[in-house]
Structures are given as structure tokens and as C-alpha cells.
Design a protein around this motif. Structure first.
Motif, PDB file in Angstrom:
ATOM      1  N   TRP A  29       0.178  -3.198   8.823  1.00 60.73           N
ATOM      2  CA  TRP A  29      -0.218  -1.956   8.173  1.00 60.73           C
ATOM      3  C   TRP A  29      -0.776  -2.306   6.802  1.00 60.73           C
ATOM      4  N   VAL A  30      -1.861  -1.637   6.409  1.00 56.84           N
ATOM      5  CA  VAL A  30      -2.485  -1.887   5.109  1.00 56.84           C
ATOM      6  C   VAL A  30      -2.700  -0.525   4.442  1.00 56.84           C
ATOM      7  N   SER A  31      -2.204  -0.399   3.224  1.00 55.20           N
ATOM      8  CA  SER A  31      -2.158   0.916   2.568  1.00 55.20           C
ATOM      9  C   SER A  31      -3.523   1.539   2.322  1.00 55.20           C
ATOM     10  N   ASP A  32      -4.580   0.743   2.159  1.00 56.43           N
ATOM     11  CA  ASP A  32      -5.884   1.366   1.903  1.00 56.43           C
ATOM     12  C   ASP A  32      -6.559   1.856   3.180  1.00 56.43           C
ATOM     13  N   GLU A  33      -5.930   1.661   4.322  1.00 52.42           N
ATOM     14  CA  GLU A  33      -6.461   2.151   5.597  1.00 52.42           C
ATOM     15  C   GLU A  33      -5.712   3.380   6.097  1.00 52.42           C
ATOM     16  N   MET A  34      -4.712   3.823   5.386  1.00 51.41           N
ATOM     17  CA  MET A  34      -3.853   4.908   5.847  1.00 51.41           C
ATOM     18  C   MET A  34      -3.482   5.808   4.671  1.00 51.41           C
ATOM     19  N   PRO A  35      -2.863   6.945   4.957  1.00 50.22           N
ATOM     20  CA  PRO A  35      -2.386   7.774   3.848  1.00 50.22           C
ATOM     21  C   PRO A  35      -1.425   6.959   2.980  1.00 50.22           C
ATOM     22  N   PHE A  36      -1.592   7.057   1.678  1.00 50.86           N
ATOM     23  CA  PHE A  36      -0.794   6.242   0.753  1.00 50.86           C
ATOM     24  C   PHE A  36      -0.441   7.073  -0.457  1.00 50.86           C
ATOM     25  N   ASN A  37       0.841   7.241  -0.682  1.00 52.89           N
ATOM     26  CA  ASN A  37       1.322   7.992  -1.831  1.00 52.89           C
ATOM     27  C   ASN A  37       2.444   7.226  -2.498  1.00 52.89           C
ATOM     28  N   VAL A  38       2.482   7.296  -3.804  1.00 53.01           N
ATOM     29  CA  VAL A  38       3.591   6.731  -4.571  1.00 53.01           C
ATOM     30  C   VAL A  38       4.448   7.904  -5.013  1.00 53.01           C
TER      31      VAL A  38
END
Length: 111
Positions: A29-38
Motif C-alpha cells: 500500500w502506498v499513501s499517495d495512491e489512496m485516501p490519506f489523512n493524518v
């Protein structure tokens, strides 16, 4: 952590996944390819609703990079950070266990 990785969590790319005992990538899994929230408390959570693997040992690896996934932008990398052991099961509910091996299992049926 490197200086450029402290500029802001939203500029980071988190990549993680599992390999088998031969270091073959099984899933990633790579965060820039999917929904990503901090979150408000700076936590990053990867939620995987279904994670179906054949019986085997698997090893978790992650990398954190700044803005790109190029090795020159890596801030932190840890191979084999953790391991899991998947035990045999009757995944398809047919009265017999699936064969061991290092691969994903997807819900399917022959018609």
C-alpha cells in the motif's frame, strides 16, 4: 527522521507491505495512491478490511519518503519490521484446508 520529513506529515509518502520468506512482495500500500489523512493527534492508520493470505510466514516492511517514492527521498526504511504467521484454514468453507504458500486469497468460486 531526516530534516525534510519534519516539514509536514501531509508531504510524506508512507509505503508498506508484506513479503514472503523469499522477499517476494505479496501486497503493498502506498499513501499517495489512496485516501490519506493524518489525524488530529498525528496518527496515520492503514485500515485493511480483508487481508486473506495462504498459510505461511510474512514480513512487514515500511518506508517513509518526502514528496516522491524515489530512494533519494527516503527518510526511513525498515525491512522485516514485524512478522506474522498465518495458520491453515478452510478459507472457502468447503470442508478442507487450503494449501500453504505465499500468496493472497481472493473470495471466488468456479461456476
Amino acid at each position: 527522521m531526516c530534516a525534510k520529513c519534519t516539514t509536514g506529515l501531509n508531504e510524506l509518502i508512507i509505503a508498506c507491505g508484506f513479503t514472503d520468506k523469499y522477499e517476494n512482495k505479496i501486497v503493498s500500500w502506498v499513501s499517495d495512491e489512496m485516501p490519506f489523512n493524518v489525524s488530529a493527534n498525528n496518527k496515520i492508520i492503514l485500515e485493511v478490511p480483508q487481508f486473506n493470505l495462504r498459510a505461511e510466514n510474512y514480513y512487514f516492511t515500511y518506508q517513509i519518503s518526502h514528496k516522491t517514492t524515489s530512494p533519494k527521498d527516503f527518510c526511513d526504511v525498515l525491512h522485516n519490521a514485524a512478522s506474522i504467521t498465518v495458520i491453515e484454514s478452510d478459507f472457502f468453507n468447503v470442508g478442507r484446508k487450503i494449501r500453504p504458500g505465499s500468496s493472497l486469497l481472493l473470495d471466488a468460486s468456479f461456476k
